[in-house]
Design a protein around this motif. Sequence first.
Motif, mmCIF file in Angstrom:
data_model
loop_
_atom_site.group_PDB
_atom_site.id
_atom_site.type_symbol
_atom_site.label_atom_id
_atom_site.label_comp_id
_atom_site.label_asym_id
_atom_site.label_seq_id
_atom_site.Cartn_x
_atom_site.Cartn_y
_atom_site.Cartn_z
ATOM 1 N N VAL A 1 0.838 -1.206 0.000
ATOM 2 C CA VAL A 1 0.000 0.000 0.000
ATOM 3 C C VAL A 1 0.871 1.253 0.000
ATOM 4 N N SER A 2 1.981 1.243 0.753
ATOM 5 C CA SER A 2 2.885 2.391 0.759
ATOM 6 C C SER A 2 3.490 2.623 -0.623
ATOM 7 N N GLY A 3 3.890 1.540 -1.275
ATOM 8 C CA GLY A 3 4.431 1.689 -2.631
ATOM 9 C C GLY A 3 3.417 2.216 -3.611
ATOM 10 N N ILE A 4 2.180 1.732 -3.518
ATOM 11 C CA ILE A 4 1.139 2.213 -4.412
ATOM 12 C C ILE A 4 0.816 3.674 -4.129
ATOM 13 N N PHE A 5 0.892 4.077 -2.859
ATOM 14 C CA PHE A 5 0.652 5.479 -2.521
ATOM 15 C C PHE A 5 1.720 6.375 -3.157
ATOM 16 N N LEU A 6 2.978 5.958 -3.100
ATOM 17 C CA LEU A 6 4.034 6.738 -3.753
ATOM 18 C C LEU A 6 3.797 6.823 -5.248
ATOM 19 N N LEU A 7 3.384 5.727 -5.835
ATOM 20 C CA LEU A 7 3.175 5.708 -7.276
ATOM 21 C C LEU A 7 1.981 6.550 -7.700
ATOM 22 N N HIS A 8 0.981 6.661 -6.843
ATOM 23 C CA HIS A 8 -0.246 7.361 -7.204
ATOM 24 C C HIS A 8 -0.230 8.829 -6.774
ATOM 25 N N ALA A 9 0.220 9.094 -5.549
ATOM 26 C CA ALA A 9 0.097 10.446 -4.999
ATOM 27 C C ALA A 9 1.101 11.418 -5.614
ATOM 28 N N PHE A 10 2.271 10.957 -6.008
ATOM 29 C CA PHE A 10 3.320 11.849 -6.503
ATOM 30 C C PHE A 10 3.604 11.638 -7.985
ATOM 31 N N ARG A 11 2.593 11.177 -8.736
ATOM 32 C CA ARG A 11 2.837 10.865 -10.137
ATOM 33 C C ARG A 11 3.106 12.118 -10.970
#
Length: 360
Positions: A293-303
């Motif tokens: 979930v943390s990795g997906i958050f980085l990929l989604h929130a800071f795209r």
Amino acid sequence: PAGQRAGAMGAGFGLGLGLALSSSAFIGSSFVLKKKGLLRLCRRGRARAGQGGHAYLREWLWWAGLLCMGVGEAANFAAYAFAPATLVTPLGALSVLVSAVLSSTFLNEQLNVHGKIGCVLSILGSTVMVIHAPQEEEVSSLESMAEKLKDPGFIAFAVCVLVSSLLLIFVAGPRYGQSNVLVYVLVCSAIGSLSVSCVKGLGIALKELFSGKPVLKEPLGWVLLVCLVICISIQINYLNKALDIFNTSVVTPVYYVLFTTAVMTCSTILFKEWQHMVLDNIVGSVSGFLTIVSGIFLLHAFRDMPFSPSLLPLFLQPGRAGLHPPWSSADRHQSCQHQPLLPSEDKGSQSTEEEEKEEN
């Protein structure tokens, strides 16, 4: 004997792992091919899938993507028959990596350093979840599968999934479907959790069919097949809408997180996997999922956040490593915290006295 049984379990585990890895490769490629076909239709001025159009049915690239997804889903289907759902599902994070790399190559979608770190974290979290995956209860026949499907907890879960999906489709979809990526992806994920249960049951039915049992006369197998076709049709329809409206590098990871959560919840309720786990496996599974979930958050929130060398500290910037940091330069002014307060107060009092003299 126990040795032969352990060898058979090891062979089944390896086969399920290989099928899950190949499934991720095909499914990750299918996202890119479908998006490529939808972009070609958009350039031609055809009705977009996000607006209810179905012109993509005449685009060969979209059909190529559908074929890749079909192969990936077939491999995924076989993987669920040989390995637990909690082993196969987390490996879907590899499809995020495949889709992100191919999107940056063929669709010119930028993948910044935050996205790359997010992909790596997703893979690491999936690895941890695989290591600590709970062992589901032994389901070796359609009769035992039917007993589990009659469980009140699973029935309540299925009703909640159907009701929430109908609300998302007919209430939230027309209002927020064009602006919020979660609407259509939630539909795909919720329905996908039920499709995994159908796949698991059909895999057991195929095993019994190959062993010579009269499975074709069992009504449960046909019911599971019809439910699987309906679930996959709904997933394809609303996944196309999400891909047409939003960026592929956003849809894929968000879909993975929600789909994995739904499948893990469904497997926990249906197979009672967590009841036979020790504490370290529970902690490992939860930690691995939170890492994903943390990795997906980085990929989604800071795209959309650009990353340039100027954002690095001065001593890490290329060509400026030999420069002195600003806090060590001799001509730097002292901060206000180190300036004496008394002289400034004296200067302030002198200035007020001069102003009074001028007024007089």
